[in-house]
Scaffold this motif. Sequence first.
Motif, mmCIF file in Angstrom:
data_model
loop_
_atom_site.group_PDB
_atom_site.id
_atom_site.type_symbol
_atom_site.label_atom_id
_atom_site.label_comp_id
_atom_site.label_asym_id
_atom_site.label_seq_id
_atom_site.Cartn_x
_atom_site.Cartn_y
_atom_site.Cartn_z
ATOM 1 N N VAL A 150 0.840 -1.204 0.000
ATOM 2 C CA VAL A 150 0.000 0.000 0.000
ATOM 3 C C VAL A 150 0.872 1.251 0.000
ATOM 4 O O VAL A 150 1.739 1.385 0.855
ATOM 5 N N GLU A 151 0.614 2.143 -0.940
ATOM 6 C CA GLU A 151 1.326 3.420 -0.975
ATOM 7 C C GLU A 151 0.290 4.519 -0.811
ATOM 8 O O GLU A 151 -0.656 4.602 -1.589
ATOM 9 N N GLN A 152 0.456 5.312 0.237
ATOM 10 C CA GLN A 152 -0.553 6.337 0.496
ATOM 11 C C GLN A 152 0.008 7.736 0.333
ATOM 12 O O GLN A 152 1.141 8.018 0.751
ATOM 13 N N HIS A 153 -0.857 8.618 -0.207
ATOM 14 C CA HIS A 153 -0.492 10.027 -0.352
ATOM 15 C C HIS A 153 -1.359 10.883 0.536
ATOM 16 O O HIS A 153 -2.272 10.390 1.206
ATOM 17 N N GLU A 154 -1.105 12.165 0.516
ATOM 18 C CA GLU A 154 -1.681 13.098 1.473
ATOM 19 C C GLU A 154 -3.160 12.870 1.771
ATOM 20 O O GLU A 154 -3.975 12.784 0.862
ATOM 21 N N SER A 155 -3.486 12.786 3.058
ATOM 22 C CA SER A 155 -4.885 12.710 3.523
ATOM 23 C C SER A 155 -5.682 11.562 2.921
ATOM 24 O O SER A 155 -6.891 11.643 2.815
ATOM 25 N N SER A 156 -5.017 10.522 2.503
ATOM 26 C CA SER A 156 -5.765 9.372 1.980
ATOM 27 C C SER A 156 -6.140 8.460 3.147
ATOM 28 O O SER A 156 -5.523 8.510 4.211
ATOM 29 N N ASN B 111 0.315 -13.787 5.556
ATOM 30 C CA ASN B 111 -0.272 -12.548 5.027
ATOM 31 C C ASN B 111 0.682 -11.413 5.324
ATOM 32 O O ASN B 111 0.860 -11.032 6.473
ATOM 33 N N GLU B 112 1.286 -10.885 4.279
ATOM 34 C CA GLU B 112 2.204 -9.763 4.470
ATOM 35 C C GLU B 112 1.514 -8.469 4.080
ATOM 36 O O GLU B 112 0.778 -8.425 3.087
ATOM 37 N N VAL B 113 1.737 -7.439 4.883
ATOM 38 C CA VAL B 113 1.206 -6.115 4.547
ATOM 39 C C VAL B 113 2.366 -5.140 4.635
ATOM 40 O O VAL B 113 3.038 -5.057 5.666
ATOM 41 N N TYR B 114 2.614 -4.433 3.548
ATOM 42 C CA TYR B 114 3.642 -3.395 3.543
ATOM 43 C C TYR B 114 2.954 -2.082 3.218
ATOM 44 O O TYR B 114 2.319 -1.966 2.170
ATOM 45 N N ALA B 115 3.055 -1.120 4.116
ATOM 46 C CA ALA B 115 2.368 0.147 3.863
ATOM 47 C C ALA B 115 3.336 1.294 4.003
ATOM 48 O O ALA B 115 4.147 1.329 4.937
ATOM 49 N N TYR B 116 3.247 2.210 3.077
ATOM 50 C CA TYR B 116 4.116 3.390 3.065
ATOM 51 C C TYR B 116 3.248 4.622 3.121
ATOM 52 O O TYR B 116 2.539 4.925 2.159
ATOM 53 N N LEU B 117 3.282 5.305 4.263
ATOM 54 C CA LEU B 117 2.491 6.527 4.377
ATOM 55 C C LEU B 117 3.392 7.661 3.884
ATOM 56 O O LEU B 117 4.153 8.271 4.640
ATOM 57 N N ASP B 118 3.323 7.903 2.568
ATOM 58 C CA ASP B 118 4.231 8.831 1.902
ATOM 59 C C ASP B 118 3.714 10.254 1.842
ATOM 60 O O ASP B 118 4.334 11.123 1.228
#
Lengths: 254, 386
Positions: B190-196, B212-219
């Motif tokens: 998961v790649e997230q951008h502003e206010s998502s 179950n792998e979850v990789y999240a980047y609050l970018d």
Amino acid sequence: MTPLLEIKNLHVCVEGNKILKGVNLTIQKGEVHSIMGPNGSGKSTLACVLAGHDAYEVTQGEVLFNGIDLLELDADQRACAGIFLAFQYPVEIPGVSTKFFLKAAVNAIRKYRGQEELDAMDFLDLIEEKAASVKLNVELLDRNVNEGFSGGEKKRAEIFQMAMLDPTLCVLDETDSGLDIDALRIVADGVNELRNPERGFIIITHYQRLLNHIVPDFVHVLLDGAIARTGGSELAHELEEKGYQAFEPCGSGC
Amino acid sequence: MLMTTMTFDNTVFETLHRTEAWKYTNVSALSKIDFADGIGIDADEIQSFDLASNNPFVVFVNGVFNGEASRLVDGIEISSTNNNSLASRSDSMIPRGDSDSLTISGSHEKTIHVLQLITGSSPVACFGNVCIHAGEGEKVSIAETHVALGDQDHLFMPCTQVIAEKNSSVTLVRAIRGSKQAYHLGSLHVEQHESSIVQTHTITLGGKRTRNEVYAYLDGINCESNFDGMYMLGRDQFVDNHLRVEHNEPGGNSREFYKGVLDENAKSVFTGRIYVKQDAQQTDAKQTNQNILLSDDAEATARPQLEIYADDVKCTHGATTGEIDDEALLYLRSRAIPADSARTMLIFAFLNESLVELADDEFRAVLVDELLGNLPGGDFIQKLYV
């Protein structure tokens, strides 16, 4: 006539401590018995043992319910057989909706009795009828079991459940604790509405005031794990005047 | 129907458990299996998994798109090329490979149901590639059902990539159901951008060994991320929930909340890593793993890992492992509910907290059914829902 309940020389331990030390009690159908006693006398223990709580060990004695050996039955079997305990501190059960739980309970008992299970409509009708008897807001029943209920609502909900499940022996464990005057009256009215020649009641309480509203046929004084004295409803007034200490062995009330 | 050929080297599984990231998860048996390509199946078998006939429905069987059973709308595309650029950002060691791939873009009012079926008379290994791209302000909800049929040692390696642009909202539910013999090694990137806002639920009911792998980047700043999971496992089942959430910008609010029930000799592992970069101030990150063990042989392992480089953050983590509340059990039994039904009611209540959050009614109903079907005394409770 077979008594509704016969407790003979009941000795009970919990975690190795002796709590009940030879309780004897006989209740006939239609009778209301009150058990009064100070803290630590074993009142709640007696209630829990009748309901079938696993933590309590019966070391001696017998309990017969309509002539059958009650101690042989598991908690849910006892409820099916007709015993109902209104808990002193009803537990909150998050995630289990009250209506859902009640429907399971009502139908389990009906099934055991060979009656047809209630469908959704009949169940709702029954709820409305019984809730009115303790002035319980039916919206509370959409919540999880006892979750967010005030003290008074919890106690009224116990009586409501009692009305829903139609038991033959009702054990009320300090139902009056934490109730204000109005709530007390509502609860008492709900209980009185359920009095009939087929049903017996054990009302466990510290204080006499509930017994002004639910007038018992017999009052028993439980002291240090055994019944020290039995009398009619006037015994409750005597207790109020003299205190429990007076009824200890060698006290002036003996 | 698009066709793909697969090449797949399974020797990598032989020593995976010797790495730190896989130390609790031994999948070396996979290196000894001769996997085959799968075949197609009858439309009737797919029918029972079509949960909501008014919703878009995308069906893959053994990694191959099945157009006949699917219902596509604008914004849903199938192709045979796979772009794994977001997935490459992680250090995931789950093999990635080709399959018919699904790309979802734009806003969608109705939840898009994706069905990945794996089946065959001998063990099948396949991939599943899904890309979800929510543009600025767009909103989409996806429900993935991963089901292995039969009792072969099938292996499914799904890879779902989500890009949530500024102010977008993505909800993704993945439910692993069906055969308790199969292996599910899946990743979600998961790649997230502003206010998502991104909300994921990973629900594990099936599978012998599931990771179950979850990789999240609050970018972007002020992202909101909820990574929730639930599992209900019985004999010989195992799940490893492995998460890494990176707070790379300030103001992010994330949660990892996984709860599960383990019966018999089932085992679960939860590794929740939260990484907060030096500039990611005002981060609020929470991590919780709650387990109920129904037997002495069940085992739950929780590894919280917090790597925090900023100084104005709130990070909490908690793990609990317990049994069913005895008092609640007595209360229910004192109301004539038999012991196993009472136990199931309480287990269900515990797990339902996760399910209740799923907005998609049909999807939730099916999961509730499967859950109750797996619990003793569950049919007693199923009837109460009628």
